[in-house]
Design an enzyme around this catalytic site. Structure first.
Site, PDB file in Angstrom:
ATOM      1  N   LYS A 167       0.832  -1.209   0.000  1.00  0.00           N
ATOM      2  CA  LYS A 167       0.000   0.000   0.000  1.00  0.00           C
ATOM      3  C   LYS A 167       0.859   1.248   0.000  1.00  0.00           C
ATOM      4  CE  LYS A 167      -3.950  -1.814   2.651  1.00  0.00           C
ATOM      5  NZ  LYS A 167      -4.967  -1.925   1.607  1.00  0.00           N
ATOM      6  N   GLY A 178      -8.440  -7.746   5.163  1.00  0.00           N
ATOM      7  CA  GLY A 178      -7.450  -6.950   5.872  1.00  0.00           C
ATOM      8  C   GLY A 178      -7.215  -7.512   7.249  1.00  0.00           C
TER       9      GLY A 178
END
EC number: 4.3.3.6
Lengths: 190, 295
Positions: B80, B236
């Site tokens: 990310k 996640g």
């Protein structure tokens, strides 16, 4: 005539669309259980993650059924991950994939060209097809073919497509090329 | 030889279809994810639930740790970066990561612009709450879209809202696809080229692979999102904040594969321990919603 596309993960719909474009709508079926393989005239193992697809094929029974049908002469084509699974031998990384179908006399290497940054497109000469636009995505390659297996395309000295009787293997993705010739070639084996 | 083409970027995303991509913060977690059948891992410095709890500025993960994760597994590794932070993206690309998530989970670096993703050789995935956001990200070069959902909550409601919203807006486009004038005004409304809107109307779906993300915490959540028509699942905090990550990871992979077979989803949902503790998004103030960090 129905053609099975192993349908757990990866470029499944892309192969199905190409099969339908060659044989007519509804010809391709997604295979997610051993029963789904009943009555198919050929099967394709698509690209995806080999560890995932291999694992799901084994836990669903598709793995053993496909091996049995392949040995009886069912035309099988593996692209990318599918190429790895069709091989008899693999490199160190391939051990993480788990057991291979072991149908083709070749030794494969996973991620032979590197990571996604090194993924590439190249027009290559393929025996029996001609110049073909090849799409390589974190692709494998065969280090060697032996016995009855024949290389039909090479790139930088590595074998990227091979054929053995009713089996076909490509390290690249004809289902992403927008060119139907490879699908026609395979389905010509029926 | 051509590298970094649209075909290669979008093709990479296609190879992930039907799979589960798991957030990991250590090489050990990455190996657990790979063993459980993840198609890829997402490297970050903390899972979204911890980022939410801790507050402060969330940045890309330590490159040294990402490198260790890349060495630990053979499946693709994603990482990310902050929205608009193209320098973080350049570092991640240099490192050799396979895909970049320009993510609202991290603190946005640019309130106005997203990264010009066409400049990169590796593919990007971006979050979206509605069709306009999805098409803007695709126009910027995203090779894959995911719902934003509400990360780190374990509440699937927002991911459901976003996938339904995108679906509804695509249906609207399909119903007016013969009217070029209406498509043109939609393109103007979304701030994207006419051709992209026309293509979406013609194929009746997003023109790139579309995953669910943001609040998926159980095998049933994964099965729900797959039945709502997404191509795959990002998990996640759902795995490594559960009481038994190994079992949870395997169960979510299995539920994603057999999403339309309740008997299988039932079987894998049994005896796997507790899901991550959740936070309801219902009364969450907007200031705490990560999904509102970009549009």
């Amino acid at each position: 005539m129905r053609v099975g596309v192993i349908g757990f993960q990866g470029a499944v719909s892309e192969h199905m669309e190409m099969v339908d474009a060659v044989l007519g709508r509804g010809s391709a079926v997604a295979v997610r259980s051993a029963e789904d393989l009943e009555g198919v005239s050929a099967a394709i193992i698509p690209g995806g993650e080999s560890t995932t697809i291999g694992g799901l094929m084994r836990s669903s029974g598709v793995f053993n059924k496909l091996r049995e049908l392949g040995k009886k002469g069912l035309p099988l084509w593996g692209t990318c991950t599918g190429m790895i699974l069709l091989a008899k031998k693999g490199d160190e990384q391939t051990k993480r994939t788990g057991e291979l179908l072991g149908l083709m006399d070749m030794k494969v290497r996973r991620n032979a060209f590197g990571r996604q940054k090194e993924s590439f497109e190249e027009k290559l000469q393929v025996k029996g097809i001609g110049k073909f636009p090849c799409v390589f995505i974190r692709a494998p390659a065969a280090d060697e073919v032996y016995g009855k297996c024949k290389a039909i395309a090479r790139f930088e000295g590595r074998i990227v497509a091979a054929e053995q009787d009713n089996f076909l293997a490509t390290a690249f993705h004809p289902e992403l090329s927008g060119d139907l010739r490879f699908h026609r070639y395979f389905l010509g084996k029926l | 030889m051509k590298r970094g083409t649209k075909t290669l970027k979008e093709g990479f995303a296609r190879m992930q279809k039907g799979g589960v991509i798991m957030d990991v913060v250590t090489p050990k977690q990455a190996r657990i994810a790979e063993k459980a059948g993840a198609v890829a891992v997402m490297a970050l410095h903390a899972v979204p639930a911890d980022i939410r709890a801790k507050g402060g500025v969330a940045r890309m993960a330590d490159p040294a740790v990402i490198k260790q994760i890349m060495g630990a597994v053979t499946i693709p590794v994603m990482a990310k970066v902050r929205i608009g932070h193209f320098a973080e993206a350049q570092i991640i690309e240099e490192l050799g990561v396979d895909m970049i998530d320009e993510s609202e989970v991290l603190t946005p670096a640019d309130e106005e612009f997203h990264i010009d993703k066409k400049k990169f050789k590796i593919p990007f995935v971006c979050g979206a709450r509605n069709l306009g956001e999805a098409l803007r990200r695709i126009d910027e070069g995203a090779a894959m879209i995911r719902t934003k959902g509400e990360p780190g909550t374990g509440d699937v409601a927002e991911a459901v809202r976003h996938v339904r919203q995108v679906g509804r807006e695509i249906d609207e486009l399909v119903s007016v696809k013969k009217h070029r004038g209406m498509l043109r005004s939609k393109a103007e409304e979304y701030g994207v080229p006419f051709g992209l809107v026309e293509k979406t109307a013609n194929i009746g779906r997003l023109p790139v692979v579309n995953f669910a993300a943001g609040g998926i915490a159980t095998p049933a959540d994964a099965a729900l999102m797959m039945q709502l028509g997404v191509d795959g699942i990002f998990v996640g905090s759902g795995i490594f904040k559960s009481s038994n990550p190994e079992k949870y990871a395997r169960a979510i992979v299995e539920a994603t594969r057999s999403y339309d077979k309740p008997a299988v989803v039932l079987k894998v949902s049994r005896g796997i321990g507790d899901a991550m503790p959740g936070i309801s998004t219902k009364n969450m103030p907007d200031s705490q919603k990560m999904q509102l960090r970009s549009r």
